[in-house]
Design an enzyme around this catalytic site. Sequence first.
Site, mmCIF file in Angstrom:
data_model
loop_
_atom_site.group_PDB
_atom_site.id
_atom_site.type_symbol
_atom_site.label_atom_id
_atom_site.label_comp_id
_atom_site.label_asym_id
_atom_site.label_seq_id
_atom_site.Cartn_x
_atom_site.Cartn_y
_atom_site.Cartn_z
ATOM 1 N N LYS A 1 13.388 19.500 -38.297
ATOM 2 C CA LYS A 1 13.637 17.305 -38.319
ATOM 3 C C LYS A 1 14.971 17.835 -37.263
ATOM 4 O O LYS A 1 15.948 17.672 -37.508
ATOM 5 C CB LYS A 1 14.293 17.170 -39.592
ATOM 6 C CG LYS A 1 14.890 16.127 -39.463
ATOM 7 C CD LYS A 1 15.531 14.943 -41.146
ATOM 8 C CE LYS A 1 15.675 13.393 -41.570
ATOM 9 N NZ LYS A 1 16.539 13.384 -40.359
ATOM 10 N N SER B 1 17.682 20.493 -40.886
ATOM 11 C CA SER B 1 18.594 19.272 -40.206
ATOM 12 C C SER B 1 20.360 20.277 -40.267
ATOM 13 O O SER B 1 20.167 21.103 -38.359
ATOM 14 C CB SER B 1 18.654 18.526 -41.310
ATOM 15 O OG SER B 1 19.254 17.087 -40.404
ATOM 16 N N ASP C 1 22.296 30.829 -30.413
ATOM 17 C CA ASP C 1 22.683 30.307 -28.956
ATOM 18 C C ASP C 1 24.317 31.124 -28.607
ATOM 19 O O ASP C 1 24.357 31.509 -27.035
ATOM 20 C CB ASP C 1 22.870 29.273 -28.873
ATOM 21 C CG ASP C 1 21.995 28.379 -28.542
ATOM 22 O OD1 ASP C 1 20.938 29.045 -28.587
ATOM 23 O OD2 ASP C 1 21.995 27.312 -29.000
#
Length: 672
Positions: free
Chosen positions: A490, A465, A476
């Site tokens: 999740k 999460s 990224d």
Amino acid sequence: MIYKRLLLSLLPSIALASGSVSAYEKLEPPHDYDQVAQEIVATLESVHYNKTLIDDEISEQAFDNYLDALDPSRSFLLKRDVESLSQYRNTFDDALRNGDSQVAYDIYNLYLERAEARLEKVLAEIPDMVKSFSYDVDESLNADPDKLAWAETETELDNYWRKRIKNRALTLKLNGEEQQDIIDAIERRYRSQLRQIDQTNAVDVFQSFANSVTAALDPHTSYFAPRASEAFNINMSLSLEGIGAVLQMEDDYTKVVRLIPGGPAEAQNELAPNDRIIAVGQEGEPMVDVIGMRLDDVVDMIRGERGTNVVLEIIPATSSTQNSKKITITREKVKLEDQSAQKKIVEVERGGETFKVGVIELPTFYSDFAAIQRGDRDYKSSTRDTKKLIEELQEEGITALILDLRNNGGGSLQEANSLTGLFIPAGPVVQIRDASGRVSILGDQDRDVAYSGPMAVMVNRMSASASEIVAGALKDYGRAIIVGDQTFGKGTVQVLQEVDKGQLKITQAKFYRVSGESTQHQGVMPDINFPSLINTDEVGESALEKPLPWDKIHETRYPVYWHFDEYLADLTSLHEKRIKQDANFVALEDQIAYVKQQNEHFKSISLNERTREQQREESEQSGLDRENKRRQALNLPTIEDVDDIEAPEEDVYAHEAAEVILDFISLYQQNH
């Protein structure tokens, strides 16, 4: 009034509420829940992320879910019962929509009749059955849930129960129990199971019925009746008292989902995700078998006053046999300060020089909301604590930094966002797509950066999460190299909505990285893989039923600071060469290979005593040989007993993560 709350953690499963019903008394639908049924349908169809129509297709899945919830181990109903009940396969959707849940009670009442008759028969036969067992017969019990089928006849079901009881009796015998104690323990198990069935009330059945439908949409959408709703809200707080473990039911077993950071079980280090709890005992009292017991009752047995001990009999997830072991855990309360960020330094020797790599361990994304509401300017939060630790580590002269998100199941989205901002200037962190397709972006507005140097993020399968949001953003942006294991996956957001009675936890949105990739299902893939004992096929979002799929949306605009991809081939080569020569990793790889090989063989449990003894002896000898091979390579004294094996004092994963980031620094400097 609708009450909503973002739910970003891996959440505990909640069992049914309890009440009472006398033996063989048929249950009838509680008509004050008719409106609740209609509310659930309307909310699922209008609010759920997929806005799925509750139709016959959903009904068929719900029917199967309901039977699995009632009789997960195929222990009570016969094939002809299931075939007869199949007339209801396409009626679950209509029943919920019309506020008429009679179908659920017709099915339940047949199950109730079969279950009570079977358990009473078993209880009458246990003493003679146990005394008659011959443990030198070559026979086995099917332990592969995917191959469990409904019994064709009563005789076939009788034989299945005989094998189940024989397996438990043999396990207790191998653990040194006397015959009468074995009989008493098994009788306690089935008396308890019978009592729990008899205590099931009409609201319990309604909740199970409703959840058979919600589970057909995704694994995180569920309905909580009032008592279960209260328990859920308690579990959402940070004041957890017990052993600090999130549990769920799987088939007839209570399975450990994850350990609460800073909790007693994590500190004790003998309980692990995917372990199965088969019995619970209090100090000075007999163990109580909990196979087949309802989850809320198992939880009640494990909880207790702080400072007291609870004894758990478990089948370890990493065990290559079905033999169990007992562990003792001292109950304590899990507090916010126990989950706080911590720092340490890993020292790496290279070329006659010692390099310091700082490690910040972050068990969860937390914020002391109570202190904030009081106006306390010195409130604790994961971002504040991490920033302070970074400053301290920089003063100690670190060369690089590792953010350790292993076993971090999530927490506050706001904290995940602000913590990411410690490592990047202002910019987007995560995209959130709702059920209507609208995408909102949450980002860091503070241009200050607490740390701009080279860093790694360490993750494993239990990183979930909010952890995946941070790891994905730093990956990224090219701010960190990701090392470890594939994360949990999740990437969905749940909200709590009140209905007439109870609450509906419903999946309403999905998370996407700034690159446009979802964290759902697939999670965040590491740049450098570390070997792990956690089986990704059995743990993680992809191991759950009906998970929402991975997908991709448009990326946002964001800069890339370090182009790690250009170095991954060399970094991977150096990493693999190093761990092949590292005694700790060699032992770990050997254990992973051994457990994987043995688990294929043990989908069927032998009921032959000598075979089981040999399996245990071989497993213990294999573990002892691996440990002594590791010790010899490290010039440590060998040991003679498997019980003397202890975890290495050094965190070998953190040390290897430090090696990887130092490799990157060296390669980068060579190219610039």
